[in-house]
Enzyme design. Structure first.
Site, short mmCIF file in Angstrom:
data_model
loop_
_atom_site.label_atom_id
_atom_site.label_comp_id
_atom_site.label_asym_id
_atom_site.label_seq_id
_atom_site.Cartn_x
_atom_site.Cartn_y
_atom_site.Cartn_z
N ARG A 4 0.83 -1.21 0.00
CA ARG A 4 0.00 0.00 0.00
C ARG A 4 0.87 1.27 0.00
O ARG A 4 0.47 2.31 -0.52
CB ARG A 4 -1.00 0.02 1.16
CG ARG A 4 -2.14 1.01 0.92
CD ARG A 4 -3.21 0.97 1.99
NE ARG A 4 -4.32 0.09 1.69
CZ ARG A 4 -5.39 0.43 0.95
NH1 ARG A 4 -5.51 1.64 0.45
NH2 ARG A 4 -6.36 -0.44 0.75
N GLU A 63 -9.86 5.62 7.34
CA GLU A 63 -8.43 5.94 7.30
C GLU A 63 -8.06 7.25 6.61
O GLU A 63 -7.14 7.94 7.07
CB GLU A 63 -7.68 4.79 6.61
CG GLU A 63 -7.67 3.50 7.41
CD GLU A 63 -7.21 2.33 6.55
OE1 GLU A 63 -8.01 1.86 5.70
OE2 GLU A 63 -6.06 1.90 6.71
N1 MTE Z 1 -12.03 4.66 14.73
C1 MTE Z 1 -12.07 4.31 16.03
N2 MTE Z 1 -12.82 5.04 16.86
N3 MTE Z 1 -11.34 3.26 16.51
C2 MTE Z 1 -10.54 2.51 15.68
O1 MTE Z 1 -9.90 1.56 16.14
N4 MTE Z 1 -9.69 2.17 13.40
C3 MTE Z 1 -9.43 2.81 12.10
C4 MTE Z 1 -10.68 3.47 11.55
N5 MTE Z 1 -11.29 4.29 12.56
C5 MTE Z 1 -10.48 2.86 14.29
C6 MTE Z 1 -11.28 3.95 13.86
C7 MTE Z 1 -8.92 1.89 11.10
S1 MTE Z 1 -7.29 1.51 11.11
C8 MTE Z 1 -9.73 1.36 10.13
S2 MTE Z 1 -9.11 0.36 8.92
C9 MTE Z 1 -11.18 1.61 10.09
O2 MTE Z 1 -11.60 2.45 11.17
C10 MTE Z 1 -11.91 0.29 10.12
O3 MTE Z 1 -13.28 0.41 10.22
P1 MTE Z 1 -14.22 0.65 8.95
O4 MTE Z 1 -13.80 -0.30 7.89
O5 MTE Z 1 -15.56 0.38 9.48
O6 MTE Z 1 -14.01 2.07 8.54
MO1 MOS Z 2 -6.91 -0.38 9.47
S1 MOS Z 2 -4.88 -0.04 9.52
O1 MOS Z 2 -6.84 -1.12 7.91
O2 MOS Z 2 -7.03 -1.69 10.55
#
Ligand code: MTE
Ligand code: MOS
Length: 756
Positions: free
Chosen positions: A304, A706
């Site tokens: 990535r 992200e």
């Molecule tokens: N938001 C919160 N509050 N806590 C988390 O651990 N993880 C992030 C993001 N936002 C996270 C977060 C990461 S690394 C990812 S990949 C995405 O949330 C995953 O969730 P989604 O696919 O539902 O967006």
């Molecule tokens: Mo998020 S780094 O893809 O868990």
């Protein structure tokens, strides 16, 4: 609509691993981990631990019934060290005792005889030694070699981005409960229930149908629990298997910081070539990823980094080479952005470097090169929307030139306080770059009282995925959200899950839920057609718990219809499968169409730096963000605010420090600084870029987890601009830009290892 968890969160009633009531007879595990970073392990002396108070058993590698292996992508990671230790914090033995206290006390009594070997902590040294996790990966577009010859300006330099501690509020942990006939139920704080199931099966020798993994929610994951929850679940499972009793282990903060991997640091070389008109003609980048002691998720993270190495820009000639370098640090892992931010920082540095030398604003170069509709990314996919719109709309609303002018005027009359402004465009691809992972399933039951239970593989970790999935079901059924309940991710209800990662959980699991709900709905529509004497099922719609015929409310309520459907033996349950269409990628040619779509955005970041003390404040982050069409603005704005603050933390203050012996010096919150309420930007403004373009997002509401983190990169360049307004210097591209580093750049005698 607010997050469905908000009430139980503020009342302290939400259930995390530590809130699960324990079964009588539960034991507690604690790990004894390697005191040195690299060496030959000759012997482990566990006698004193075994006879210590309350200890039931001490487990080492030789006791495992299954394989001593948890490497998911590459089998290079033993659960417990056997012949060698590869990093400080590597688990060597498990103490199982009747209380946490006894377990921890006993673990301190273990001693080991290790012949030290030279530790390597620098990825460039590892690369020079040929110690790579996987063969180098390369992206090529056009012909950089010839393109550089035609460039009016060419600049080269070096960048360093440091790691980042996940600091999820809930530390890693698991609870393993033996079930009948040798089975096992695992409660785990994991983003990947199936990953835990697979790893547990490997170390216990059980088959996957004997192991159930259940995840209610996480107190944050941020990528740190995509792969690295496995070890702790395996440790509990192995201990439960050997003692035949339930075993729990929740890591203390310092154990977690010491033993788990972080965001990958990268050391990179760049070369950028521009035409007279500031068009970027050629870009060459070599990236050295500090993978740590084993592969973990380093290879896809590396990939990535390549996918995002040109960020939002269209560059016709690109050569990008990336090395995943094995070092004697805890295995580094996924962290919000998954390698993308590291790649973006390098090209932003290259642009800042060029701008400085050419005496123009970096924003001029950025603006000139934004990717447009139909432009090709270095990996072959063509842009189906563009980076220009968010830039133009953001600029119209927030006026970069005016903000810059305000900063210039302020700087002209302020001696020590200086303001800096930077633009930060972001382009992030949505989908797992490994195409097979882009699938999900949803199990929906409508009960005879009309209430609805939804299970998917999505893990709620604060990002609001459950709220979005509930909205999907409520929307399709025309029901108030209270009638929907989202159940924990559980491998018995949903098998073979992809981890909740890549920002794709709501899309994948939401779409599967939509399919499941639609299938049930089409069956009960048939019944409704008869009951309300409609012409055809197409005339039937559902709103607010009532059946509508040709848009007019009838007296037929949802629950009566559901009950009647059941009496007529109509199936009220559905297990649906969704796989993202149209995506592919071929690593042979390094070309394809890996992403369902891209998320774009542009942020303007403004800071004030105290050039006497090195301290700074982030005055504002104003962004225009591409939501597609947000299905939940409160959840999505929360993701943007949190992502920005986490990105700023990575770029400015969070400093992971390992010494040359591979010992983590920043191993507690006293030595590792994360953004607090005083360091968040004074203003975060979000302008939604609403696009009506069709995309593959759930209800056209684009993934948001992200991408916003990368707006935080703008803080680095804003601070850099402020520092340069104070004195002529050329700060190195070396993160984090801590107050200390601000001072070193202004007053230090060091010549930077940057581009000078
Ligand atoms: N938001 C919160 N509050 N806590 C988390 O651990 N993880 C992030 C993001 N936002 C996270 C977060 C990461 S690394 C990812 S990949 C995405 O949330 C995953 O969730 P989604 O696919 O539902 O967006
Ligand atoms: Mo998020 S780094 O893809 O868990």
């Amino acid at each position: 609509m607010k997050n469905i968890d908000s009430n139980s969160h503020v009342r302290g009633e939400s259930v995390y691993l530590d809130d699960i009531p324990l079964i009588q007879g539960t034991l507690y595990a604690c790990v004894f981990d390697s005191p040195i970073a690299h060496g030959k392990l000759h012997s482990i002396n566990v006698r004193d631990a075994e006879t210590s108070d309350g200890v039931i058993r001490v487990i080492t590698a030789k006791d495992l019934i299954g394989e001593n292996q948890i490497g998911g992508i590459i089998p290079d990671e033993p659960l417990l060290a056997d012949a060698e230790v590869h990093f400080q914090g590597m688990p060597i033995a498990i103490v199982v005792a009747i209380s946490e206290d006894f377990a921890r006390k006993a673990a301190k009594k273990i001693t080991v005889d290790i012949d030290p070997l030279e530790p390597v902590t620098d990825p460039r040294v590892a690369a020079a030694n040929g110690d790579l996790i996987v063969p180098p990966k390369k992206f090529k577009l056009g012909d950089t070699e010839n393109a550089f010859k035609t460039c009016a300006h060419v600049f080269q330099g070096k960048t360093e981005t440091n790691g980042q501690e996940h600091l999820y509020i809930e530390t890693q942990g698991a609870y393993a409960v033996p079930t009948e006939n040798g089975g096992m139920k695992i409660y785990s704080s994991t983003q990947g229930p199936t990953a835990v199931q697979r790893a547990v099966c490997r170390v216990t020798g059980l088959a996957m149908h004997q192991v159930e993994v259940d995840v209610q929610r996480l107190g944050g994951g941020f990528g740190g629990k995509e792969d690295q929850a496995n070890a702790w679940a395996c440790i509990c499972a192995v201990a439960a298997q050997l003692t035949k009793r339930p075993v729990k282990y929740a890591l203390h903060r310092m154990e977690d910081m010491r033993m788990t991997g972080k965001r990958h640091p990268y050391s990179s070389d760049y070369k950028i070539g521009l035409a007279k008109d500031l068009k970027i003609l050629a870009y060459e980048v070599t990236l050295y990823q500090n993978a740590g002691a084993s592969a973990d998720l380093s290879p896809p993270v590396l990939e990535r980094t390549l996918f995002h190495c040109t960020n939002s820009y269209h560059v016709p000639n690109v050569t990008a080479t990336a090395y995943s370098c094995r070092t004697n640090l805890p295995p580094n892992t996924a962290f919000r952005g998954f390698g993308g931010p590291q790649g973006m920082f390098v090209i932003e540095s290259a642009i800042a470097h060029a701008a400085e030398k050419l005496g123009v604003s970096a924003s001029e170069i950025q603006r000139k090169n934004l990717i447009d509709d139909g432009d090709e990314f270095p990996y072959g996919q063509k842009a189906e929307s563009d980076a220009v719109t968010s830039w133009v709309q953001g600029d119209e609303k927030y006026n970069f030139a005016k903000l810059q002018k305000e900063a210039d005027e302020f700087n002209a009359s302020s001696r020590y306080l200086k303001k800096g402004v930077a633009m930060m465009p972001v382009c992030f691809g949505i989908s797992f770059t490994k195409t097979p992972m882009n699938q999900a399933r949803s199990l929906v039951h409508v009960y005879t009282d009309g209430s609805v239970a939804v299970s998917t593989g999505a893990v709620e970790m604060g990002q609001g995925v459950n709220t979005k999935i509930a909205q999907v079901a409520a929307n399709v059924f025309g029901l108030p959200i209270e009638r929907i309940r989202i159940h924990p991710a559980n491998t018995l209800r949903i098998a073979n899950t992809s981890p909740t990662a890549a920002s794709a959980a709501a899309d994948l699991n939401g779409k599967a839920t939509q399919l499941a709900c639609e299938a049930i709905l089409s069956r009960i529509k048939e019944v409704a057609t008869e009951l309300v004497e409609a012409g055809s099922p197409e005339d039937i719609t559902f709103t607010d718990g009532f059946v509508f015929r040709s848009g007019e409310k009838t007296g037929l309520e949802w629950q009566s219809l559901v009950l009647e459907s059941h009496l007529r033996r109509v199936n009220l349950s559905e297990h649906a499968h969704y796989a993202t269409p149209g995506i592919n990628f071929d690593w042979e040619t390094a070309k394809g169409h890996p992403f369902a779509y891209h998320v774009y955005g542009t942020a303007i970041v403004g800071v004030t730096v105290d050039c006497l003390r090195g301290r700074y404040e982030i005055d504002y982050v104003k962004c225009c963000h591409d939501f597609g069409s947000s299905m939940n603005t409160s959840v999505d704005n929360g993701q943007i605010e949190g992502g920005i603050v986490q990105g700023i933390g990575w770029m400015t203050m969070e400093e992971v420090v390992y010494d040359t012996d591979g010992k983590l010096r920043s191993s507690a919150l006293s030595t590792y600084k994360v953004p607090d309420i005083y360091s968040v930007p004074k203003e975060i403004a979000i302008l939604p870029l609403e696009t009506d373009r069709q995309n593959l997002a759930i209800f056209n509401s684009k993934a948001v987890g992200e991408p916003p983190l990368m707006y935080g990169i703008g803080a680095y360049f804003a601070i850099r601009n402020a520092v340069r307004a104070f004195t002529y210097c050329s700060p190195d591209f070396n993160t984090p830009f801590t107050p200390e580093r601000v001072l070193m750049n202004i007053y230090g005698t060091q010549t930077t290892d940057g581009h000078r």
